[in-house]
Design a protein around this motif. Structure first.
Motif, short mmCIF file in Angstrom:
data_model
loop_
_atom_site.label_atom_id
_atom_site.label_comp_id
_atom_site.label_asym_id
_atom_site.label_seq_id
_atom_site.Cartn_x
_atom_site.Cartn_y
_atom_site.Cartn_z
N GLY A 24 0.81 -1.21 0.00
CA GLY A 24 0.00 0.00 0.00
C GLY A 24 0.84 1.26 0.00
O GLY A 24 0.44 2.28 -0.58
N LEU A 25 2.00 1.21 0.65
CA LEU A 25 2.89 2.37 0.66
C LEU A 25 3.68 2.51 -0.63
O LEU A 25 4.08 3.61 -1.01
N GLY A 28 0.88 2.98 -6.39
CA GLY A 28 0.01 4.13 -6.58
C GLY A 28 0.40 4.84 -7.86
O GLY A 28 1.18 4.31 -8.67
N ARG A 60 0.32 8.31 2.05
CA ARG A 60 -0.04 6.90 2.05
C ARG A 60 -0.07 6.26 3.43
O ARG A 60 -0.90 5.40 3.70
N ARG A 63 -3.36 6.68 5.29
CA ARG A 63 -4.41 5.92 4.61
C ARG A 63 -4.30 4.43 4.93
O ARG A 63 -5.31 3.77 5.20
N VAL A 64 -3.08 3.90 4.89
CA VAL A 64 -2.89 2.48 5.22
C VAL A 64 -3.27 2.20 6.67
O VAL A 64 -3.92 1.19 6.97
N LEU A 309 -5.94 -0.98 -1.78
CA LEU A 309 -4.87 -0.99 -2.79
C LEU A 309 -5.46 -1.21 -4.18
O LEU A 309 -5.06 -0.54 -5.15
N ARG A 312 -7.20 1.93 -5.41
CA ARG A 312 -6.31 3.01 -5.84
C ARG A 312 -5.61 2.72 -7.16
O ARG A 312 -5.21 3.64 -7.87
N GLU A 319 -9.68 6.86 -9.06
CA GLU A 319 -9.74 6.06 -7.84
C GLU A 319 -11.16 5.56 -7.61
O GLU A 319 -12.12 6.34 -7.70
#
Length: 349
Positions: A24-25, A28, A60, A63-64, A309, A312, A319
């Motif tokens: 997730g980090l 994107g 990020r 959000r995670v 994930l 995004r 999104e």
């Protein structure tokens, strides 16, 4: 053997959560290598890395973390609701709790800030007012669904689902009415956010309250694992073993509604996490809540992190609301479970 299996499952889920968080980090519109991400994370918030450090820590990471908290909380709430109504089809979204929380949050956000002439009213609406209204809406929806579904001391799957659908329609109509009456574009976007669910608005200064709600709620619910297990034995069996089911169910409804309300206030209505994850966890570690709730929490965190994930990246640069992704997965799962449960299932309530 059972404790060893639970410990193994928890370790595997923790590893999956770490891996999904790194993904997730890293992924994107701007892709960052996993090695670079780990370096920035280990270096801390003040890491030097230019734009990459800003993307990881300011955009990020909140959000995670919010996805982890919300996914864990919804899964725990779903497992508890399934025990309270003794029905594995129960879910915060399907029982109207998420919709009630969304409606309450939207009402305060739109009419609270519109009616307040000074900054104090707007600050209350943006701060304590939204989670409080979400809690009240969540609790009211759960009580309404439970009252409508219970008849003659029994509760069938059909009545439970129909009551949940009816309450959802009413609350959706209320939210749509707010959308029509709202004349400000920013308020319209907020209403849509709470309707579809999303984690894009996550900020560091807004993580403390949902994290505290998850931590306190989960600890208290795990401490209540034995009474929750007694409910699985049925109303008469629980009474025989010394449980005041009426008071206990009311108290846990309030606690669960508080957790759901706070989470939905920051993420919008995200459905089916509380349906699928507890069911999968129950298949692995059994129905005992002392093992089920921690496993469901980690499983929900992993599931929602991965769903966000996908939301995004699947249609980048656009999104998709994460609630749409969970519905696409959870809808067919719900239909499969509904067909499997049968039409005439009845339980004591």
């Amino acid at each position: 053997m059972k404790r060893r299996r639970t410990a193994t499952v928890l370790v595997l889920l923790a590893v999956l959560l770490a891996a999904s968080s790194v993904a997730g980090l890293a992924l994107g519109p701007v892709r960052i290598g996993p090695g670079k991400v780990l370096g920035l994370v280990l270096a801390g918030p003040g890491a030097r890395g230019g734009a990459f450090a800003s993307i990881v820590w300011d955009v990020r990471m909140p959000r995670v973390l919010l996805g982890t908290v919300v996914g864990a909380g919804l899964a725990v709430a779903g497992a508890v609701l399934q025990a309270l109504v003794r029905n594995q089809l129960a879910d915060p979204f399907l029982l109207g709790a998420s919709s009630g929380a969304s409606a309450g949050a939207v009402l305060v956000l739109v009419f609270g800030t519109a009616a307040g002439a000074g900054a104090g009213a707007a600050g209350f609406a943006a701060g304590a007012g939204v989670p409080l209204a979400a809690f009240v809406g969540s609790l009211a929806a759960l009580v309404a669904v439970y009252a409508m579904a219970r008849r003659g001391g029994t509760m069938t799957t059909g009545r439970l689902i129909l009551a949940g659908v009816a309450v959802q329609y009413v609350l959706s109509a209320l939210t749509s009415l707010v959308l029509v009456l709202s004349a400000r574009p920013d308020q319209i976007r907020s209403v849509l956010f709470w309707t579809l669910g999303g984690l894009g608005g996550a900020r560091w200064d807004e993580l403390a309250l949902p994290a505290a709600a998850l931590l306190v709620g989960t600890v208290l619910l795990v401490a209540l694992a034995r009474p929750l297990d007694l409910l699985l034995a049925g109303e008469e069996g629980a009474h025989t073993l010394g449980l005041d089911t009426g008071r206990f169910r009311a108290a846990v409804f309030v606690l669960t509604s508080l957790v759901i309300g706070v989470l939905v206030a920051y993420s919008g209505a995200i459905g089916f996490v509380g349906l699928m994850v507890p069911h999968a966890a129950r298949m692995v570690v059994g129905a005992g809540h002392r093992a089920l709730l921690p496993v469901a929490a980690l499983g929900g965190a992993v599931f929602l992190t991965l769903a966000d994930l996908v939301a995004r990246t699947a249609a980048a640069p656009e999104e998709i609301p994460v609630g749409v992704v969970t519905a696409l997965v959870g809808g067919p799962f719900f239909l499969w479970m509904l067909r499997r449960s049968g039409r005439s299932e009845g339980v004591s309530a």
